[in-house]
Design a protein around this motif. Structure first.
Motif, short mmCIF file in Angstrom:
data_model
loop_
_atom_site.label_atom_id
_atom_site.label_comp_id
_atom_site.label_asym_id
_atom_site.label_seq_id
_atom_site.Cartn_x
_atom_site.Cartn_y
_atom_site.Cartn_z
N ILE A 141 0.83 -1.22 0.00
CA ILE A 141 0.00 0.00 0.00
C ILE A 141 0.86 1.26 0.00
O ILE A 141 0.33 2.37 -0.05
N GLY A 142 2.19 1.12 0.05
CA GLY A 142 3.08 2.26 -0.04
C GLY A 142 3.17 3.07 1.23
O GLY A 142 2.77 2.62 2.32
N PHE A 143 3.73 4.26 1.13
CA PHE A 143 3.88 5.22 2.23
C PHE A 143 4.70 4.62 3.37
O PHE A 143 4.46 4.91 4.53
N GLY A 144 5.67 3.74 3.05
CA GLY A 144 6.54 3.15 4.06
C GLY A 144 6.00 1.91 4.72
O GLY A 144 6.73 1.26 5.49
N CYS A 145 4.75 1.53 4.46
CA CYS A 145 4.18 0.34 5.09
C CYS A 145 4.82 -0.93 4.56
O CYS A 145 5.03 -1.90 5.30
N ASP A 146 5.13 -0.96 3.26
CA ASP A 146 5.73 -2.16 2.67
C ASP A 146 7.10 -2.43 3.27
O ASP A 146 7.42 -3.57 3.63
N GLU A 147 7.90 -1.38 3.40
CA GLU A 147 9.25 -1.56 3.98
C GLU A 147 9.17 -1.98 5.44
O GLU A 147 9.98 -2.78 5.91
#
Length: 284
Positions: free
Chosen positions: A242-248
């Protein structure tokens, strides 16, 4: 003394001298133009019909007249051009490549028959062929039969290669990597402590990215990884994020996990691919 005309006779004489239009406009004003239009209508109609018929006939007659009067065009594509007394030079003859009278043989190398040990079933004493002395191999190579060389003699000695690896100290061959189990399996891999332990581990280590908090981003990050036979995790991949740092952040937490209980098939630990969603939700 002339006899006066009666009203009836006067009316008859007027009707014979007047036209239909005169009778219609007898007691009416004729200066508005309607009288002139009706008087000129027959002439206008006749002229219009004649002009229309003339134009119609000209549309058919003019093309015919033009075809009769136009000059004939030169039919250049139908002319036959004949060539006479044309002499072409014959093609040049290719010189044949001279072939050698005898095939060229590659120079032979001088070899001396080298005897190989042979086990014979007959135990009777037979005449043995002694091997050639070592001095004969100075200018000849060992072979299956003795051949007299025709080329230059081999005088160079090929040195053995340097830095030959020692097979005794070489590590054992690496075994082929086992395939990853993706179908139904007898014992599924499991986090130590079960689902409750996995939930507590995520609550303790998972941190909501500040960028996702400011943007009010929520959702699930679908991860996949391989549970090795020793329980470690490998091939950590983000299948859908979902992006915005959630994946990392989801990938970081998976790399922090302790070893799992490995999956088993037929009592043996195997490599198993595991899919797991990690939920990011903001509390009200």
């Amino acid at each position: 003394m002339e006899t006066p005309l009666s009203p009836l006779s006067t009316t008859i004489e007027l009707s014979e001298a007047m036209s239909f239009d005169d009778i219609i406009f007898m007691n009416r004003h004729r200066a508005y133009g309607a009288y002139d239009l009706r008087k000129a209508y027959p002439v206008t109609l006749r002229n219009s019909v004649l002009i229309g018929v003339g134009i119609f006939l000209m549309m058919f007659i003019l093309p015919t007249v033009y075809n009769q009067l136009k000059p004939e065009e030169a039919d250049m594509f139908k002319r036959t051009i004949e060539l006479e007394n044309v002499h072409l030079d014959p093609p040049p003859k290719e010189k044949p490549i001279p072939l050698p009278e005898k095939p060229i043989e590659a120079p032979k190398q001088t070899t001396i028959k080298s005897l190989m040990p042979e086990v014979k079933q007959d135990q009777k004493v037979q005449e043995e062929e002694l091997p050639p002395p070592v001095s004969e191999f100075e200018h000849a190579a060992p072979g299956q039969e003795t051949v007299e060389g025709t080329g230059d003699e081999i005088t160079e000695i090929v040195a053995p290669p340097e830095n030959i690896p020692d097979t005794k100290t070489q590590p054992a061959e690496v075994k082929a990597e086992e395939p990853i189990w993706t179908g139904p399996i007898e014992v599924q891999p499991e986090f130590v402590g079960g689902l409750e332990g996995l939930r507590n581990f995520l609550i303790k280590n998972l941190k909501y990215p500040p960028m996702a908090q400011r943007s009010n981003i929520q959702g699930k990050v679908f991860m996949s990884f391989t549970v090795e036979p020793d329980g470690s995790l490998s091939n950590i991949t983000i299948e859908r994020g979902i992006g915005f740092g959630c994946d990392e952040e989801a990938s970081r937490v998976l790399k922090l996990m302790p070893k799992w209980k490995p999956g088993k098939q037929s009592g043996r630990a195997v490599r198993v691919k595991f899919n797991m969603p990690i939920v990011f939700a903001l509390q009200d």
